[in-house]
Design an enzyme around this catalytic site. Structure first.
Site, PDB file in Angstrom:
ATOM      1  N   CYS A   1       0.834  -1.206   0.000  1.00 42.45           N
ATOM      2  CA  CYS A   1       0.000   0.000   0.000  1.00 42.45           C
ATOM      3  C   CYS A   1       0.866   1.252   0.000  1.00 42.45           C
ATOM      4  CB  CYS A   1      -0.918  -0.025   1.221  1.00 42.45           C
ATOM      5  SG  CYS A   1      -1.923   1.455   1.347  1.00 42.45           S
TER       6      CYS A   1
ATOM      7  N   CYS B   1      -0.395   4.170   2.055  1.00 44.34           N
ATOM      8  CA  CYS B   1      -0.281   3.979   3.516  1.00 44.34           C
ATOM      9  C   CYS B   1       1.163   4.204   3.961  1.00 44.34           C
ATOM     10  CB  CYS B   1      -0.664   2.559   3.930  1.00 44.34           C
ATOM     11  SG  CYS B   1      -2.139   1.901   3.190  1.00 44.34           S
ATOM     12  N   ASP B   2       2.119   3.663   3.210  1.00 42.25           N
ATOM     13  CA  ASP B   2       3.501   3.590   3.690  1.00 42.25           C
ATOM     14  C   ASP B   2       4.480   4.487   2.932  1.00 42.25           C
ATOM     15  OD1 ASP B   2       2.593   1.629   5.433  1.00 42.25           O
ATOM     16  OD2 ASP B   2       2.954   0.030   3.984  1.00 42.25           O
TER      17      ASP B   2
END
Ligand code: NAP
Length: 305
Positions: free
Chosen positions: A133, A136-137
């Site tokens: 992701c 997300c990261d």
């Protein structure tokens, strides 16, 4: 209590189905695995092809979908379906907490999960440089070099997102052209800090405590090379969340539930909508349209009972 319809999943397909079901005044509940609606689009940085909302983030779009369902007083329940008994006219769905729900019809809109590459180092460095992701990261890799694996919409979107914050982005794709839409791939190729490694696969992810490099092989020339990266974002598609339904409804060899545009499966009263069903185009708009079609088919089914 016996529901008219239970919708499993709260991504675009499930939420669209919920909106249509509430408007049709069906007695219904949505079962969602996590108490956060939206499914895969939660992690989509930018959605530029859903009509009426150019440039919206997937997260914001999912909130809009959810607010729409909430406005219609949709009932949501959090839990994972662990048992699916659909033999009779009344179907019984059992959740991981043991609660049983009875219903006349079911719409399975359970989506999918990211596919893993299956190469050495992938599991070892998962969460230590390997991610599924980017949105997300990605921020953890600001001004660093990263690799994105894959050539579909998600890989290209991820690479665009990362190109904006990272020093260098290598896109490793096994063929000589992207599967993603032309507009997305053109945008990606306009970034100077993006290098596409065509016809190439990641053979190994290397590092000490965290990722430090990837070993890449060119499938045409057989040449091998190492690229120094701190992060590897894997975006090679999804596996349908159909495991619990596989013995109950017909699926194809990849596990997608076999259903056409009306979302009807081979079992009367059981419908599949969105990414979990067999279809040519898995997009937010087609998932949402499935939700509408599924409920229209559910209404016909209920009327004929
Ligand atoms: P996808 O379109 O199936 O693409 C998967 C990519 O990964 C392909 O390029 C594929 O290569 C590659 N791949 C698969 N297995 C691999 C392996 N073992 N090793 C190396 N590469 C591998 O999946 P996606 O990008 O996750 O997208 C999923 C669906 O969501 C798609 O239908 C997509 O259009 C949709 N989506 C839509 C939007 C939007 O509407 N804005 C946004 C995101 C996603 P090949 O090309 O060689 O098959």
């Amino acid at each position: 209590m016996i529901y008219d319809v239970i919708i499993v999943g709260s991504g675009p397909a499930g939420l669209a189905a919920a909106i249509y079901a509430k408007r049709a005044e069906l007695n219904m509940v949505v079962i969602e695995k996590a108490a956060l609606s939206g499914g895969q689009i939660i992690n989509t940085y930018e959605v530029d092809n859903y009509p009426g909302t150019p440039g919206i983030s997937g997260f914001d779009l999912s909130i809009k979908f959810r607010e729409h369902a909430d406005k219609l007083s949709t009932e949501f329940v959090t839990g994972e379906v662990v048992k699916f008994d659909i033999d009779g006219a009344i179907k019984v769905i059992t959740l991981d907490n043991g609660t049983e729900y009875k219903t006349k019809a079911v719409v399975i809109a359970s989506g999918g999960v990211p596919r893993h590459l299956g190469v050495e180092g992938e599991e070892k460095y998962s969460g230590m440089g390997v991610s599924y992701c980017a949105t997300c990261d990605g921020a953890f890799f600001k001004n660093k070099s990263v690799a994105v694996v894959g050539g579909g919409d998600v890989a290209v979107e991820d690479a665009i997102f990362l190109a904006r914050i990272c020093k260098q982005v290598y896109v490793v794709h096994r063929r000589d052209q992207f599967r993603s839409s032309k507009s997305l791939s053109n945008r990606l190729l306009s970034f100077e800090n993006v290098t596409v490694l065509w016809d190439s696969v990641v053979e190994k992810i290397n590092g000490d405590d965290t990722v430090s490099a990837i070993s890449v092989k060119n499938l045409k020339t057989e040449e091998q090379a190492s690229y120094e990266v701190s992060g590897v974002f894997i975006a090679v598609g999804y596996i349908p969340n159909s495991e619990v339904y596989k013995n109950a409804v017909a699926t194809d060899s990849a596990g997608y539930i076999i259903a056409g545009e009306n979302c009807m499966t081979n079992v009367p009263g059981v419908f599949a909508a969105g990414d979990v069903r067999t279809k040519d185009l898995r997009q937010i708009i087609t998932a949402a349209s499935d939700g509408a079609n599924a409920i229209t088919a559910v209404e016909k089914y209920l009327n004929d009972l």
